[in-house]
Design a protein around this motif. Structure first.
Motif, short mmCIF file in Angstrom:
data_model
loop_
_atom_site.label_atom_id
_atom_site.label_comp_id
_atom_site.label_asym_id
_atom_site.label_seq_id
_atom_site.Cartn_x
_atom_site.Cartn_y
_atom_site.Cartn_z
N SER A 1 0.84 -1.19 0.00
CA SER A 1 0.00 0.00 0.00
C SER A 1 0.88 1.25 0.00
O SER A 1 2.11 1.16 0.14
N LYS A 2 0.25 2.40 -0.14
CA LYS A 2 0.98 3.67 -0.14
C LYS A 2 1.71 3.86 1.19
O LYS A 2 2.87 4.29 1.23
N SER A 3 1.04 3.52 2.29
CA SER A 3 1.67 3.67 3.61
C SER A 3 2.81 2.68 3.79
O SER A 3 3.80 2.97 4.48
N ASP A 4 2.71 1.50 3.16
CA ASP A 4 3.79 0.51 3.24
C ASP A 4 5.08 1.05 2.63
O ASP A 4 6.18 0.66 3.03
N LEU A 5 4.94 1.95 1.65
CA LEU A 5 6.09 2.46 0.91
C LEU A 5 6.61 3.78 1.46
O LEU A 5 7.52 4.39 0.88
N SER A 6 6.06 4.21 2.59
CA SER A 6 6.47 5.49 3.17
C SER A 6 7.86 5.41 3.79
O SER A 6 8.23 4.41 4.41
N LEU A 7 8.61 6.49 3.64
CA LEU A 7 9.94 6.60 4.24
C LEU A 7 9.92 7.40 5.54
O LEU A 7 10.98 7.81 6.03
N SER A 8 8.74 7.61 6.10
CA SER A 8 8.62 8.45 7.30
C SER A 8 9.40 7.90 8.49
O SER A 8 9.84 8.66 9.36
N LYS A 9 9.59 6.59 8.54
CA LYS A 9 10.32 5.98 9.65
C LYS A 9 11.76 5.66 9.30
O LYS A 9 12.47 5.03 10.09
N GLY A 10 12.19 6.06 8.12
CA GLY A 10 13.56 5.78 7.71
C GLY A 10 13.76 4.29 7.42
O GLY A 10 12.85 3.62 6.95
N SER A 11 14.94 3.79 7.72
CA SER A 11 15.25 2.37 7.52
C SER A 11 14.87 1.58 8.76
O SER A 11 15.13 2.02 9.88
N TRP A 12 14.30 0.39 8.56
CA TRP A 12 13.86 -0.42 9.69
C TRP A 12 13.65 -1.86 9.25
O TRP A 12 13.63 -2.17 8.06
N GLN A 13 13.50 -2.74 10.24
CA GLN A 13 13.10 -4.12 9.98
C GLN A 13 12.27 -4.61 11.14
O GLN A 13 12.43 -4.14 12.28
N SER A 14 11.36 -5.55 10.88
CA SER A 14 10.52 -6.09 11.94
C SER A 14 10.22 -7.56 11.64
O SER A 14 10.15 -7.97 10.47
N PHE A 15 10.07 -8.33 12.71
CA PHE A 15 9.80 -9.76 12.58
C PHE A 15 8.57 -10.14 13.41
O PHE A 15 8.35 -9.58 14.48
N SER A 16 7.81 -11.07 12.91
CA SER A 16 6.64 -11.55 13.64
C SER A 16 7.09 -12.44 14.80
O SER A 16 8.12 -13.12 14.73
N ASN A 17 6.31 -12.44 15.86
CA ASN A 17 6.54 -13.40 16.94
C ASN A 17 6.27 -14.80 16.44
O ASN A 17 5.39 -15.01 15.59
N VAL A 18 7.00 -15.79 16.94
CA VAL A 18 6.72 -17.17 16.56
C VAL A 18 5.34 -17.56 17.08
O VAL A 18 4.88 -17.03 18.10
N ASP A 19 4.68 -18.47 16.38
CA ASP A 19 3.33 -18.85 16.78
C ASP A 19 3.36 -19.95 17.84
O ASP A 19 4.42 -20.28 18.38
N SER A 20 2.21 -20.52 18.14
CA SER A 20 2.11 -21.53 19.20
C SER A 20 2.89 -22.80 18.88
O SER A 20 3.20 -23.58 19.77
N LEU A 21 3.21 -23.00 17.59
CA LEU A 21 4.01 -24.15 17.18
C LEU A 21 5.48 -23.79 17.02
O LEU A 21 6.27 -24.58 16.54
N ASN A 22 5.81 -22.55 17.42
CA ASN A 22 7.18 -22.03 17.34
C ASN A 22 7.62 -21.71 15.92
O ASN A 22 8.82 -21.61 15.63
N ARG A 23 6.65 -21.55 15.02
CA ARG A 23 6.96 -21.26 13.62
C ARG A 23 7.12 -19.75 13.39
O ARG A 23 6.44 -18.95 14.02
N VAL A 24 7.99 -19.42 12.45
CA VAL A 24 8.21 -18.01 12.12
C VAL A 24 7.06 -17.47 11.27
O VAL A 24 6.34 -18.23 10.62
N GLY A 25 6.93 -16.14 11.29
CA GLY A 25 5.92 -15.48 10.48
C GLY A 25 6.55 -14.49 9.53
O GLY A 25 7.77 -14.51 9.29
N VAL A 26 5.75 -13.58 9.00
CA VAL A 26 6.21 -12.64 7.99
C VAL A 26 7.27 -11.69 8.55
O VAL A 26 7.21 -11.28 9.71
N ALA A 27 8.26 -11.36 7.72
CA ALA A 27 9.30 -10.39 8.07
C ALA A 27 9.22 -9.22 7.10
O ALA A 27 9.06 -9.42 5.89
N ASN A 28 9.31 -8.01 7.63
CA ASN A 28 9.20 -6.80 6.82
C ASN A 28 10.41 -5.90 7.05
O ASN A 28 11.01 -5.92 8.13
N ALA A 29 10.72 -5.08 6.06
CA ALA A 29 11.84 -4.15 6.23
C ALA A 29 11.76 -3.02 5.22
O ALA A 29 11.18 -3.17 4.13
N MET A 30 12.31 -1.89 5.61
CA MET A 30 12.63 -0.81 4.68
C MET A 30 14.15 -0.80 4.63
O MET A 30 14.82 -0.29 5.54
#
Length: 363
Positions: free
Chosen positions: A80-109
């Motif tokens: 989305s337009k907000s997904d492409l915003s540079l307002s927060k500069g460079s960053w990365q984020s990771f989802s918490n593992v679920d109840s089965l200890n599996r990884v989730g989506v990872a995002n970054a600028m």
């Protein structure tokens, strides 16, 4: 006259009532509009969430039919337009593992500022479904699984993070994911621009091994980089039980409908029965040194090399597949990590149908 009511007072009173009514009506309309806007945002968020959920299920239900990388949405991202915003500069984020200890989506600028300046440490985190073993397919011995980073180490330096590692086949990790990671890394180093990046492991039901990964990337300051792909987590000639990560090698007839060549598990540098010779003079090193393997074979044939450390196959720069020159020469040069533990590690060289095993000695 003093006892008479003044018309102007009545008019003033009426006007005041009108103002009060108008103010109240305006306030109510404003509140109504705010509620409507809030409800619209909730509806949009709910729609987007449902759309993402449907996309996830669609990918999870896909069956591998011989093509490991599939292009989605004409290779256009769904940010989305907000997904492409540079307002927060460079960053990365990771989802918490679920109840089965599996990884989730990872995002970054992503930007060059996030890229690591130190060597990668050996990996020790075991993701879900980690039942690794060496297999022999088409005459080549290799590890089935890699500890696959969602956001590659070369992009942000994130390494032994349980939220960033999944069990991936060798072919998923390298070359398929690595091709796209290298494309992103090259752009960031060259331009100092930003790339919006997302990698999502796709699991089916409660399975512990992902069926594949969904990768999206888009450059912000220009349109040079953009891709939207799904990569199946499969390995040729291997049947994977995605429920727990166990696996079995298919019969040679299933692999290629003919008898496969066997691995040449030898430590000699040449043989009268083979056309390939390997020089190992550069394979005794200290941590931080450059190791070298030189191969003499037929002209214009492709060769690959695999260096197996205790943490798994190395992805050091310099270990990419190469083609021999017009004199039949191939040379691989790579740097051994400064934190590599002393020991002896297998080096598998595959050239012109031969697989030759050597040893890297780190002192």
């Amino acid at each position: 006259m003093n006892n008479q009511s003044k018309p102007i007072d009545q008019k003033t009173t009426a006007t005041a009532h009108m103002k009060t009514d108008t103010t109240q009506s305006s306030s109510e309309n404003s509140i109504s509009q705010m509620k409507g806007s809030a409800n619209a945002k909730k509806d949009t968020a709910a729609t987007n969430k449902a759309s993402i959920g449907n996309r996830y299920k669609t990918l999870a239900d896909l069956e591998y039919k011989g093509k490991q990388v599939i292009i989605l949405n004409n290779n256009r991202t769904t940010f989305s337009k907000s997904d492409l915003s540079l307002s927060k500069g460079s960053w990365q984020s990771f989802s918490n593992v679920d109840s089965l200890n599996r990884v989730g989506v990872a995002n970054a600028m992503l930007s060059k500022s996030l890229m690591p300046t130190e060597d990668r440490e050996p990996l020790y985190v075991n993701p879900t479904g980690w039942k690794n073993k060496k297999i022999k397919v088409n005459g080549k011995t290799e590890w089935l699984y890699n500890r696959s980073h969602l956001i590659g180490f070369q992009l942000t330096g994130e390494n032994n993070n349980p939220k960033n590692l999944m069990t991936g086949t060798r072919s998923l990790n390298d070359p398929d994911m690595l091709i796209y990671e290298n494309k992103v890394a090259s752009y960031l180093k060259r331009t100092n621009h930003h790339i919006r990046y997302q990698v999502e492991p796709i699991f089916r039901g409660n399975e512990l091994v992902a069926r594949g990964v969904h990768m999206q990337a888009k450059s912000i300051e220009d349109n040079e980089v953009e891709f939207n792909v799904y990569i199946f987590n499969v390995e040729q000639g291997v049947t994977i039980n995605y429920t727990d990560g166990s696996s079995s090698v298919q019969s040679t007839a299933t692999i290629n409908n003919k008898t496969t060549s066997s691995t040449i598990n030898r430590d000699t540098s040449s043989s009268n029965n083979n056309t390939t010779s390997v020089s190992t003079s550069g394979l005794t090193v200290y941590p931080g040194d450059k190791a070298t393997v030189s191969v003499k074979t037929k002209p214009n044939v492709q060769g690959t090399i695999e260096v197996d450390y205790s943490s798994g196959p190395s992805h050091a720069s310099g270990l990419e597949p190469k083609t021999s020159d017009n004199k039949g020469n191939i040379r691989w040069i790579w740097e051994v990590g400064t934190r590599t533990k002393p020991g002896t590690y297998n080096v598998m060289i595959s050239v012109n149908g031969e697989t030759i095993k050597k040893h890297l000695v780190v002192k």
